[in-house]
Write an enzyme that holds these catalytic residues in place. Structure first.
Site, PDB file in Angstrom:
ATOM      1  N   ASP A 221       0.887  -0.763  -0.393  1.00  0.00           N
ATOM      2  CA  ASP A 221       0.076  -0.097   0.148  1.00  0.00           C
ATOM      3  C   ASP A 221       1.013   1.291  -0.067  1.00  0.00           C
ATOM      4  O   ASP A 221       1.930   1.095   0.373  1.00  0.00           O
ATOM      5  CB  ASP A 221      -0.729   0.132   1.156  1.00  0.00           C
ATOM      6  CG  ASP A 221      -2.087   0.367   1.452  1.00  0.00           C
ATOM      7  OD1 ASP A 221      -2.864   1.085   0.661  1.00  0.00           O
ATOM      8  OD2 ASP A 221      -2.026   1.651   2.481  1.00  0.00           O
ATOM      9  N   GLU A 284      15.184 -14.867   1.098  1.00  0.00           N
ATOM     10  CA  GLU A 284      15.531 -15.702   2.197  1.00  0.00           C
ATOM     11  C   GLU A 284      14.693 -17.157   2.634  1.00  0.00           C
ATOM     12  O   GLU A 284      15.757 -17.367   2.707  1.00  0.00           O
ATOM     13  CB  GLU A 284      16.916 -15.105   3.006  1.00  0.00           C
ATOM     14  CG  GLU A 284      17.464 -14.478   3.213  1.00  0.00           C
ATOM     15  CD  GLU A 284      18.540 -13.597   3.263  1.00  0.00           C
ATOM     16  OE1 GLU A 284      17.334 -13.039   4.743  1.00  0.00           O
ATOM     17  OE2 GLU A 284      19.483 -12.493   3.997  1.00  0.00           O
TER      18      GLU A 284
END
Length: 585
Positions: A221, A284
């Site tokens: 957002d 990751e």
């Protein structure tokens, strides 16, 4: 501004060329209005679970859940008070886990909203900041400034009025005299200070937490608003972005075009460092985790900067949404988008409706130059429902024929129009009150969905209660009313999404074919895609045989000649094939 990103700049080659999201059809769920299982009038997670079969039958690749976090609901959940939990009115984390599992079982991925520009003023950090006082580490997580001459600068809130809130009335302490905090939206939504390491760590933790729960992506957002210009200089638009323009004789709708999210509070270069950090974290902990930017930036070139290989995956294509029913505008947006996004190896995205704009079944009835957002009220010119549905079906079919990823907003597969006659007393969008009723607001596109032909809430709630009123006759749009009808809007969406996947249109390319003014005709692989924005029928000669039409078509006609009616779109089979898409480098 021209893009500073291209394949020739030495960026590392993208490693996500087979990622699921590159051609995905993603369905936005606004939880409050989807389905209410416990009868309180507010949609909930269990309500979504009860309609997973609808999503599976539609054939979407993923759902995007609008905010479900604990929130005072000042701004429909975009004022988050706890980023690691679920609002009680929506259910429990266990129910959310079950929904994620349900969706994954039917092959649908899950994307959630990430709200990093601001929190709720009820967030524990902001309460601690008010308690701690000026100059404290707690206050440094937000943007507090001292100014003895009124607000620290002239910035205006996007919800009307100034963007600075005095602190002393909130704490009642003299030490807070002449102190203010920044809120680009409602006063209850204080902006984070992204120069503070605590804020960075908070959102790194957020990303890891939700990926571990099975989330496949994040819609970011206000992605263009996190970093503010050094020194917080004045904004040329002044303290009230809505009323200043309206005072010059513009109405609120046309004012919107003159108020882009530009200036020292938006689209600063530092935002890109944040998204590189997030991409590193996500690489990751997962594979092909989607990051999609809600970035209202001036050009497609600006948007493309957000989707470089080491940043985000996608950016919403708002120029496509705002192009209206205008063939020339649409073609320009398509060409520029494919060029700019292609230069950085990213897919284009296409969208026609969401929770912030007038539904396209109503919006497309108006001239392309008329800005309907945010909102249409009973005093405005009313849309032509029949024309709007015809254009909406055509626009969607055309959109789904384009290469890249497509976003759908809940209810558009039913052909839902905007609720344009809602009584003022029922409105809940903060835009309505905070602009002194100058701006109608976004409630009209957020009305609870109908699921059945009849009933007090047309199957939305077990008790018939609804948090926003539904218009009369809403049940005629319901899945129950449309099921089994080949010419229904729901059937059209299902067939288009299935055929799009079968013919791999999302992985294709665009070759423009000759067409009359007001008509768009392109080849995407072995599929022809045509749209007629005029009020006259058009014959497409030598165009192959019909595959799918936006209008009801009993007779598929003769191969080689297709009559495209006014406000119609179709897909055609082109056995001769077309050019292969490839790496833009």
């Amino acid at each position: 501004m021209t893009s500073t990103s291209s394949c020739s700049q030495g960026l590392a080659p993208r490693t996500d060329t087979d990622a699921w999201w590159r051609d995905a059809v993603i369905y936005q769920i606004y939880p409050r209005s989807f389905a209410d299982a416990n009868g309180d009038g507010i949609g909930d997670i269990q309500g979504i679970r009860e309609h997973v079969d609808h999503l599976a039958a539609l054939g979407v690749d993923a759902v995007w859940l609008s905010p479900f976090y604990p929130s005072p609901q000042v701004d429909a959940g975009y004022d988050v008070s706890d980023y690691f939990s679920l609002a009680p009115e929506y259910g429990t984390l266990a129910e959310l886990d079950a929904l994620i599992s349900d969706l994954h079982e039917v092959g649908i991925r899950v994307v959630i909203d990430l709200v990093p520009n601001h929190s709720s003023d009820q967030h524990e950090w902001f309460r601690a900041a008010l308690e701690a006082g000026p100059g404290s580490p707690e206050r440094d997580r937000y943007i507090f400034r001292h100014s003895a001459d009124g607000a620290p600068n002239n910035w205006g809130s996007l919800f009307g009025g100034p963007a600075w809130q005095p602190v002393e009335p909130l704490t009642g302490r003299s030490q807070d005299q002449d102190w203010y905090y920044l809120h680009l939206f409602a006063a209850e939504q204080p902006d984070f200070n992204w120069s503070n390491e605590d804020v960075h760590e908070h959102f790194r933790t957020f990303l890891r937490f939700w990926v571990e729960r099975g989330i496949d992506g994040f819609r970011v957002d206000v992605a263009h608003g996190l970093v503010k210009a050094e020194g917080l200089p004045d904004d040329d638009l002044g303290p009230d972005r809505w009323n200043v323009v309206a005072a010059e004789g513009e109405d609120a709708a046309s004012a919107r075009d003159k108020l882009p999210d530009v200036g020292p509070a938006f689209n600063q270069p530092g935002v890109h460092d944040i998204y590189r950090e997030w991409r590193s974290v996500l690489d990751e902990v997962g594979t092909d985790i989607l990051l999609v930017a809600e970035a209202w930036v001036p050009t497609e070139a600006d948007a493309a900067l957000y989707v470089r290989a080491d940043e985000m995956s996608q950016a919403f294509n708002f120029p496509f949404l705002t192009a209206g029913w205008d063939a020339d505008r649409l073609r320009r947006v398509i060409d520029v988008s494919l060029s700019e996004y292609g230069a950085v190896g990213a897919p284009a995205t296409w969208v026609l409706s969401n929770h912030d704009v007038v539904r396209h079944a109503s919006r497309l009835t108006y001239p392309a130059e008329m800005d309907t957002d945010p909102g249409i009220g009973p005093k405005d010119p009313q849309p032509d429902a029949e024309l709007g549905l015809a254009r909406a079906r055509a626009a969607t079919l055309f959109m789904l024929g384009l290469p890249g990823s497509a976003y759908l907003y809940q209810g558009e597969e039913l052909g839902l129009p905007e609720h344009t006659t809602m009584e003022d007393e029922a409105r809940q969008d903060p835009l309505w009150e905070r602009t002194d009723h100058l701006v109608t607001g976004r409630d009209g596109c957020r009305v609870p969905l109908p699921w059945t032909r009849d009933g007090a809430s047309y199957g939305y709630s077990t008790t018939g209660r609804t948090w926003l009123p539904q218009p009369e006759g809403w049940g005629s749009y319901s899945p129950e009313a449309q099921e089994g009808h080949e010419d229904s809007t729901l059937s059209l969406y299902r067939r288009a999404i299935a055929l799009r996947r079968e013919r791999r249109l999302g992985r294709g390319s665009v070759e423009w074919l000759p067409a009359e003014p007001g008509v768009l005709h392109l080849r995407n692989g072995s599929t022809g895609v045509a749209l007629n924005t005029t009020e006259q029928p058009v014959t497409l000669k030598g165009s192959g045989s019909l595959l799918l039409t936006s209008w009801h078509q009993d007779d598929r006609g003769d191969a080689g000649t297709v009559v495209l009616p006014p406000n119609g779109a179709c897909w055609l089979d082109l056995p001769q094939g077309g050019p292969d898409g490839g790496d833009p480098c």
